[in-house]
Design an enzyme around this catalytic site. Structure first.
Site, mmCIF file in Angstrom:
data_model
loop_
_atom_site.group_PDB
_atom_site.id
_atom_site.type_symbol
_atom_site.label_atom_id
_atom_site.label_comp_id
_atom_site.label_asym_id
_atom_site.label_seq_id
_atom_site.Cartn_x
_atom_site.Cartn_y
_atom_site.Cartn_z
ATOM 1 N N HIS A 64 9.901 16.603 -25.664
ATOM 2 C CA HIS A 64 10.127 15.335 -25.628
ATOM 3 C C HIS A 64 10.267 14.575 -27.097
ATOM 4 C CE1 HIS A 64 9.406 11.106 -24.819
ATOM 5 N NE2 HIS A 64 8.218 11.142 -25.369
ATOM 6 N N HIS A 88 5.035 11.226 -32.451
ATOM 7 C CA HIS A 88 4.660 9.985 -31.861
ATOM 8 C C HIS A 88 3.521 9.986 -30.657
ATOM 9 C CE1 HIS A 88 7.438 10.645 -28.834
ATOM 10 N NE2 HIS A 88 6.715 10.004 -28.077
ATOM 11 N N GLU A 92 -1.883 9.899 -29.082
ATOM 12 C CA GLU A 92 -2.090 9.625 -27.560
ATOM 13 C C GLU A 92 -2.401 10.887 -26.830
ATOM 14 O OE1 GLU A 92 -2.366 6.787 -26.516
ATOM 15 O OE2 GLU A 92 -2.406 7.191 -24.449
ATOM 16 N N ASP A 93 -1.670 11.881 -26.893
ATOM 17 C CA ASP A 93 -2.029 13.093 -26.021
ATOM 18 C C ASP A 93 -2.434 14.182 -26.727
ATOM 19 O OD1 ASP A 93 -0.498 11.427 -24.561
ATOM 20 O OD2 ASP A 93 1.317 12.518 -24.950
ATOM 21 N N ASP A 155 11.852 6.466 -27.739
ATOM 22 C CA ASP A 155 10.812 7.124 -26.877
ATOM 23 C C ASP A 155 11.370 6.629 -25.310
ATOM 24 O OD1 ASP A 155 8.441 8.385 -25.945
ATOM 25 O OD2 ASP A 155 7.398 6.499 -26.145
ATOM 26 N N ASP A 275 38.627 -6.981 -12.765
ATOM 27 C CA ASP A 275 38.899 -6.175 -14.246
ATOM 28 C C ASP A 275 37.601 -5.317 -14.508
ATOM 29 O OD1 ASP A 275 37.193 -8.468 -14.068
ATOM 30 O OD2 ASP A 275 37.629 -9.040 -16.110
HETATM 31 MN MN MN Z 1 6.644 9.616 -26.120
#
Ligand code: MN
Length: 736
Positions: A64, A88, A92-93, A155, A275
């Site tokens: 990712h 990034h 967070e993870d 992201d 169109d």
């Molecule tokens: Mn992410």
């Protein structure tokens, strides 16, 4: 060790290594001179922290951040952005601290990673207040460093591309957020390519049926469409070559979401869209853009009203192009966009285009309109404590539908759809706005509520010394005009409140036997401080706004002098609705935390006990209590400082007159049935009138009545009993 290849290259051993290898190849192409060592370190750092983690799809997690970095590399973003892309999710993870990122990768990267992490935590689906707060935080992160939002968009784009592996509930939530927030922001920043992909992906998850229908139709017509486009393209190529205009020509079928919007806008079905195709001509100069337009119009008849010159008048996100729609061979319509290479890049990449060509610079210039937009929003939001107001103005700005208007000298003023001459006047100068008393559009006098249209030439009539009034707030659509108007109104109201407050205190002093002459300025200032106010003026203003009563203030100033409150005396003409007595319905409302405040029910909505209510501190008249759903409330409550919590008192008796309108069949006996219900519920009737409905198409009758009800429950009981009578079509509570 990865195996050695014959030509000496090291073959990547894993999927992630393969991806990183390709990433570096890509970056090296547009940054041949850069040292990519930091990219190696960012990759190694992120890979080691994400080691063992897998995505819901089963792929290693590290794919990712790598794909996000790929998207950023495709945009040719700088190394800070690419490192941020790789890193990034580590905070967070992986419970890596921001400090650790800073130590390893420096301030800029740490700052961007932090920004992306914070935006990820924002909740855009909560109550309005929290949603507004989330937007504010995101805006602040954007002004801080626009790369934060670009990485966040990358992201989100990768998450949208891989959304299929999530549960349908999460799919819908993420898709909704993408369509409502991230796609419009990409649009505002001019990033057309990202916006388009985000919209189409979100559309696919939010309305799979429409998406499938449109895609299938596009697919079914692909063969013939492509044949048609190829033929057109050959003609255009030949004509342009003959005129010596260098050009690259793309034929394309329109995007599913933009077709969908067109269907909705024009209220037509997919088979009525003829169109679905568009031609794009990219040439070398502005001059050749117009020349190419001439060639097209020479070949096929243009459809009136569909020629748009966004070169002379760029959109606020700096998009430039010429648009036209023409009637082609076999009477088939198609659209043509004409632009230069430079314009094309800006249309596709928007603000991200800057990192590519302005090496060594930190990003877009500070006066870039797109950055200015974010910066202004941040300034405005500081003046806008009311989250409802903030969200609605933000929506105007995020989903712009512009009208292009002109000053008498031909200067272009771009305004949002539905803008009025007041917006135009403020867009010119705040003094012009404030003193605006009239407007001429295309030479004719129009009212100030006139809705400006594309191409209008506007002349503002001003009168020196004129001041904006409150009703302008319902006419002004732009944030700029609204804020300027509010500022003036607030100043004016404060001045009035100070004056009223002073008079109110004097009158009350006389009534209660307090000699103001014996009270010194020092005493006054002391009381001012006790109320936590800075200046004496603030005290008078608070009195004038009805925040507390003069009696309270006098009790503090001269506790021994204040006579007992005479039971009947109302504090004079300043408080017409004040001093509720026992049988006054207004006596049953409390202002939370303030017992001594004058309260009255607003005439516009007449709330009754049980209705959700909200208070609004008026100028010198105490607190007006409105039903929460009263249409006036939203207009009044723009000033949150004057919003005040109110509640129904528990222990009081009393009743409220309520106006009811009953729609019935026109038959005898109905009236008796209605009154017997009121009887059964021991309801006093103040007034009752029956008449035949005036509407010619109706064979019904109307019964209008005013009855006294104890509370909302009582009213609901009456209404549902009336509705059960056969022949009663509808029962309405009239608000005034
Ligand atoms: Mn992410």
């Amino acid at each position: 060790m990865p195996p050695q290849l014959a030509d000496g290259l090291v073959a990547p051993a894993t999927l992630t290594e393969q991806l990183f290898h390709e990433l570096k190849e890509k970056v090296r192409e547009f940054r041949p001179k850069d040292n990519l060592g930091t990219l190696d370190r960012a990759y190694a750092f992120a890979a080691s922290h994400h080691a063992g983690q897998v995505r819901v799809s089963g792929e290693p997690y590290m794919t990712h951040p790598l794909q996000v970095a790929h998207i950023l590399a495709d945009m040719r973003m700088d190394l800070v952005s690419l490192e941020t892309g790789l890193l990034h999710d580590v905070v967070e993870d992986c419970s890596v601290s921001a400090d650790e990122v800073r130590k390893n990768f420096g301030n800029e990267v740490a700052h961007c990673v932090d920004g992306v992490t914070k935006i990820g935590k924002l909740d855009f689906f909560s109550a309005e207040e929290r949603q507004a707060e989330s937007f504010r935080k995101m805006l602040l992160a954007m002004v801080d460093d626009i790369r934060v939002i670009i990485v966040k968009l990358a992201d989100r784009l990768h998450n949208m591309r891989t959304l299929s592996s999530l549960s349908s509930a999460r799919q819908e939530r993420i898709a909704r957020e993408t369509l409502d927030i991230y796609a419009p922001i990409a649009h505002r920043l001019g990033m057309g390519k990202v916006r388009g992909e985000l919209e189409d992906l979100a559309f696919q998850y939010l309305d799979p049926e429409s998406h499938a229908e449109i895609s299938q139709t596009i697919e079914a017509q692909r063969g013939p469409n492509e044949k048609f486009l190829a033929a057109i393209k050959r003609t255009v190529e030949a004509e342009l070559r003959r005129e010596g205009i260098p050009a690259r020509i793309d034929g394309r079928v329109k995007r599913a979401f933009s077709v969908y919007q067109k269907l909705k806008r024009q209220k037509i079905t997919i088979d009525q869209v003829y169109d679905l195709m568009a031609l794009r001509i990219v040439t070398d100069s502005v001059k050749n853009c117009y020349a190419a337009l001439g060639v097209i119009h020479n070949e096929w008849r243009p459809i009136p009203g569909r020629i748009k010159d966004f070169i002379a008048i760029p959109r606020p996100n700096l998009y430039q192009s010429l648009h036209t729609s023409v009637v082609g061979p076999e009477g088939r319509h198609f659209e043509v966009q004409i632009r230069t290479d430079e314009m094309h890049r800006i249309a596709e990449e928007g603000i991200a285009a800057h990192w590519k060509y302005k090496e060594g610079k930190k990003g877009p210039a500070q006066d870039d309109q797109r950055i200015a937009w974010v910066r202004h929003l941040v300034e405005w939001q500081q003046d806008m404590p009311d989250s409802h107001e903030f969200m609605s103005t933000l929506k105007v700005d995020l989903y712009p539908d512009e009208v292009y208007t002109f000053t008498p000298k031909g200067r272009v003023i771009v305004l949002p759809k539905d803008a009025t001459p007041i917006d135009f006047a403020y867009a010119i100068h705040s003094d012009v706005g404030a003193t605006c008393t009239g407007a001429k559009v295309n030479g004719r006098i129009v009212p100030l509520r006139y809705t400006l249209k594309n191409g209008d030439s506007v002349e503002i009539v001003t009168t020196a010394g004129h001041q904006p009034s409150r009703d302008w707030l319902s006419l002004a659509k732009t944030v700029r005009a609204r804020n300027k108007i509010k500022h003036v109104i607030n100043l004016g109201e404060r001045a009035k409140a100070i004056e009223i407050g002073q008079k109110y205190l004097d009158k009350e002093a006389r009534r209660l036997g307090v000699h103001m002459s014996r009270i010194t300025l020092g005493d006054m200032e002391k009381v001012t401080t006790e109320y936590g106010l800075a200046k004496l003026e603030d005290l008078y203003a608070a009195l004038g706004f009805g925040k507390f009563s003069a009696r309270q203030v006098l009790l503090k100033l001269a506790p021994t002098e204040v006579k007992d409150e005479p039971e009947t005396a109302a504090p004079t003409d300043l408080t017409p609705a004040a001093q509720p007595s026992r049988d006054d319905p207004d006596a049953v409302i409390h202002v939370t935390g303030m017992d001594d405040l004058m309260v009255y029910r607003a005439k516009c909505c007449n709330p009754i006990r049980g209705d959700a209510i909200v208070g609004y501190v008026t100028r010198g008249k105490g607190v007006a209590v409105h039903g929460k759903l009263c249409p006036n409330v939203q207009n009044l409550l723009y000033d949150v400082e004057r919003k005040i919590e109110v509640e129904w008192a528990r222990d009081t008796k009393g009743s409220f007159p309520v106006h009811i309108l009953v729609h019935t069949d026109d038959r005898p006996g109905l009236l008796a049935q209605l009154t017997s219900i009121l009887d059964a519920e021991k309801t006093n009737i103040r007034n009752l009138e029956a008449k035949t409905e005036v509407d010619q198409d109706s064979d019904g009758a109307l019964v209008e009545m005013t009855v006294d009800v104890r509370d909302k429950k009582h009213l609901e009981k009456l209404v549902s009993a009336m509705r059960r009578i056969s022949g009663v079509r509808d029962v309405e509570r009239l608000l005034s």
